[in-house]
Design a protein around this motif. Structure first.
Motif, PDB file in Angstrom:
ATOM      1  N   THR A 236       0.831  -1.209   0.000  1.00 37.40           N
ATOM      2  CA  THR A 236       0.000   0.000   0.000  1.00 37.40           C
ATOM      3  C   THR A 236       0.864   1.257   0.000  1.00 37.40           C
ATOM      4  OG1 THR A 236      -0.093  -0.244   2.377  1.00 37.40           O
ATOM      5  CG2 THR A 236      -1.975  -1.071   1.145  1.00 37.40           C
ATOM      6  N   THR A 237       2.158   1.099   0.326  1.00 39.96           N
ATOM      7  CA  THR A 237       3.067   2.253   0.289  1.00 39.96           C
ATOM      8  C   THR A 237       4.133   2.101  -0.798  1.00 39.96           C
ATOM      9  OG1 THR A 237       4.361   1.202   2.036  1.00 39.96           O
ATOM     10  CG2 THR A 237       2.787   2.886   2.730  1.00 39.96           C
ATOM     11  N   GLY A 238       3.788   1.388  -1.863  1.00 36.87           N
ATOM     12  CA  GLY A 238       4.725   1.245  -2.982  1.00 36.87           C
ATOM     13  C   GLY A 238       5.530  -0.042  -2.899  1.00 36.87           C
ATOM     14  N   ASN A 239       6.457  -0.201  -3.836  1.00 36.70           N
ATOM     15  CA  ASN A 239       7.292  -1.404  -3.874  1.00 36.70           C
ATOM     16  C   ASN A 239       8.201  -1.463  -2.655  1.00 36.70           C
ATOM     17  OD1 ASN A 239       6.433  -2.577  -6.250  1.00 36.70           O
ATOM     18  ND2 ASN A 239       7.859  -1.416  -7.526  1.00 36.70           N
ATOM     19  N   ARG A 240       8.205  -2.614  -1.999  1.00 34.10           N
ATOM     20  CA  ARG A 240       9.118  -2.783  -0.867  1.00 34.10           C
ATOM     21  C   ARG A 240       9.906  -4.078  -1.036  1.00 34.10           C
ATOM     22  NH1 ARG A 240       5.212  -1.842   4.128  1.00 34.10           N
ATOM     23  NH2 ARG A 240       7.048  -2.375   5.346  1.00 34.10           N
ATOM     24  N   CYS A 241      11.129  -4.090  -0.500  1.00 36.62           N
ATOM     25  CA  CYS A 241      11.994  -5.262  -0.635  1.00 36.62           C
ATOM     26  C   CYS A 241      11.552  -6.366   0.317  1.00 36.62           C
ATOM     27  CB  CYS A 241      13.439  -4.887  -0.307  1.00 36.62           C
ATOM     28  SG  CYS A 241      14.278  -4.087  -1.655  1.00 36.62           S
TER      29      CYS A 241
END
Lengths: 257, 304
Positions: A236-241
């Motif tokens: 929900t807050t963008g691409n994350r690793c």
């Protein structure tokens, strides 16, 4: 948490069934603190066709004996090579990676593992038990031949089993287990690990319940330390690793779940 | 004590070993494994004018002796970089170089102009060679005219050391190298990734969400070495060699081919401490061959 590169010696190898290997590894240095849900990037020895390290969950940790164990599904050349290792062989690990599982406030905890997704759950059950939690554990598999180490899980909680062919425990997919009966479902926290389809099904099943679902993801990755950005998941807050911000995510954070 | 220092225009490096953009994050990812004060420099990941999410997953595929990536310049944009990242990395005990990318000449120009104001960033690397974005990136690096246009625009606003990173996906890399040299580039780094693809035959689908991606790792080393050799014969500005460097011997071969410095990329993923071993290995080579300065290795290939 500080990360290390250490050599480990294979002290025990076990091939339960035809497509899994369990390795017990003795560290050449004192083991650093490791959290349940963290993983290691393993350098595959003497296999020119395997270029990158392989991310593998830490299956269990024995601090007293300075050993860890790995539970690996044999899927390709890298994992096949791991199944061919012999006692006394050396393995190079970059670890401990990722954030692991956070311990909850509640004690109404269910661990759900499907297939080789059980890998981090033994260590999680073990750690929870050490912190006086009493998790219930549900393991699903295709058939009885793919369910292993039941005695180990039973040390730390009540174990429930389900197989697709009914050869052990109840019959059906994980989400068909009677534990998920709407009127009796009592768990506030579910930790799930396994194939993405299964994780999504578990999450769907529990929508509308007063239950938080945490899943451990297995995206393919290169570095394991947040540099290559290969393993991202849409949140929900963008691409994350997945490697550094996961592999464990609350499903509320995952976009499209 | 051997002299490992090299110079790229006015940029002084304590040794020729740098890290390649996109493979070393912002440096802090490697703090458990690398003593930054022992590196010549780090090139932090590509910065664009505004926030980019990059391409959809999957964006990496393992290949024989290498890997394909299609990250697509994921970053939070130059303003975020200046506000939130620069303060954390500006005091690193090494040269911190920013890789600059964009979709238009104006975007490159505007990012470069903003980075020019950052006192502790001594150089930028102009990325005209990323194969993983729809607009800009490699599109600028595959024609001499557009490579020159970007370099010319950025040169007007950027006053410090300007490195231009070249794409190998061209007919004549020498022509483009000479072209950007004419427009005022202070140094050239090469090569960026080679365009490639991978297919999952069971699913009959491409492995990468973008179908094609950039190949890196030891698989591309011979191609990179050949291009560094060709380019360094033809330009006067210093060349930085990149492409599959995984050990000191690889690094030295690039120096011999004509590179003044090198960047280590994909090898950082396999061994996060590899750059430390490469620095030590170069020093050991100088000792063994009784050479006082690493500069004496640059272009010292014996082709007689």
């Amino acid at each position: 948490m500080k990360k290390f590169i250490h050599d480990f010696k294979v002290i025990k190898k076990w091939l339960p069934g035809s497509n899994h290997v369990i390795l017990h590894l003795l560290c050449s240095e004192p083991l650093p603190p490791i959290k349940a849900g963290q993983f290691a990037e393993i350098l595959i020895p003497d296999e020119p066709e395997v270029f990158l390290r392989r991310p593998i969950s830490i299956h269990d940790v024995d601090t007293k004996n300075n050993t860890i164990s790995l539970f690996v599904k044999i899927v390709g050349k890298g994992t096949y090579k791991l199944s061919e290792l012999r006692v006394d062989d050396t393995l190079n690990l970059l670890y401990p990676l990722g954030q692991g599982f956070e311990f909850p406030e509640h004690d109404k905890i269910l661990l759900v593992g499907g297939g080789c997704g059980v890998a981090p759950l033994l260590f999680l059950a073990h750690s929870l038990s050490q912190h006086n939690y009493h998790p219930d554990i549900l393991i699903g598999s295709r058939n009885a031949d793919e369910i292993h180490e039941t005695g180990e899980y039973e040390k730390y909680g009540n174990l429930y089993l389900i197989t697709e062919d009914g050869s052990l425990g109840e019959k059906g997919l994980v989400t068909h287990h009677s534990i998920f009966k709407t009127d009796e479902f009592k768990y506030k926290i579910v930790y799930a690990c396994g194939p993405e389809g299964m994780l999504k099904a578990v999450n769907q099943k529990l929508k509308g319940f007063d239950t938080e679902v945490f899943v451990s993801l297995e995206n393919t990755m290169a570095c394991g330390i947040g540099a290559c950005l290969s393993c991202v998941v849409k949140t929900t807050t963008g691409n994350r690793c997945v490697c550094t911000e996961g592999p464990v995510f609350n499903t509320k954070e995952l976009a499209g779940w | 004590m051997k002299d490992l220092s090299v110079k790229l225009h006015s940029l002084e490096l304590r040794n020729p070993v740098m890290t390649a953009s996109g493979t070393f994050g912002y440096g802090w990812e490697y703090e458990d494994f690398v003593d930054l004060s022992k590196l010549g420099g780090i090139v932090v990941k590509a910065t664009t004018g505004s926030h980019r999410e990059g391409n959809p997953y999957p964006r990496m595929a393992e290949t024989p002796h290498g890997m394909l990536n299609a990250i697509g310049l994921q970053n939070k944009g130059v303003d975020y970089f200046i506000k939130a990242i620069y303060p954390a990395i500006s005091d690193f005990p090494t040269n911190v170089i920013v890789n600059v990318s964009g979709s238009t000449v104006e975007e490159y120009e505007s990012v470069a102009e903003k980075i020019n104001e950052l006192e502790k960033i001594p150089a930028i690397e102009l990325n005209i060679s990323c194969p993983n974005v729809k607009e800009g990136g490699m599109a600028f690096g595959t024609s001499c005219a557009s490579a020159q246009a970007v370099t010319r625009a950025v040169r007007k606003v950027y006053k410090k050391t300007l490195i231009v990173k070249l794409s190998p996906n061209v007919t004549s890399i020498v022509e483009i190298a000479k072209g950007v040299e004419d427009e005022g580039a202070d140094s050239i780094s090469l090569i960026n990734t080679l365009l490639g693809m991978a297919i999952d035959v069971e699913k009959r689908k491409p492995v990468l969400s973008t179908i094609t991606g950039g190949l890196s790792g030891p698989a591309i080393k011979p191609v990179a070495l050949r291009m560094v050799w060709q380019v360094s014969q033809e330009v006067k500005i210093p060349v930085i060699g990149i492409g599959g460097i995984s050990n000191a011997s690889d690094a030295i071969s690039f120096l011999l081919a004509g590179a003044s410095a090198i960047q280590v990329g994909t090898a950082n993923f396999i061994d996060p401490s590899v750059t430390m071993k490469i620095v030590a290995g170069i020093e050991d080579y100088l000792e063994r061959h009784r050479i006082d300065s690493v500069k004496d290795l640059v272009g010292a290939l014996d082709v007689s």
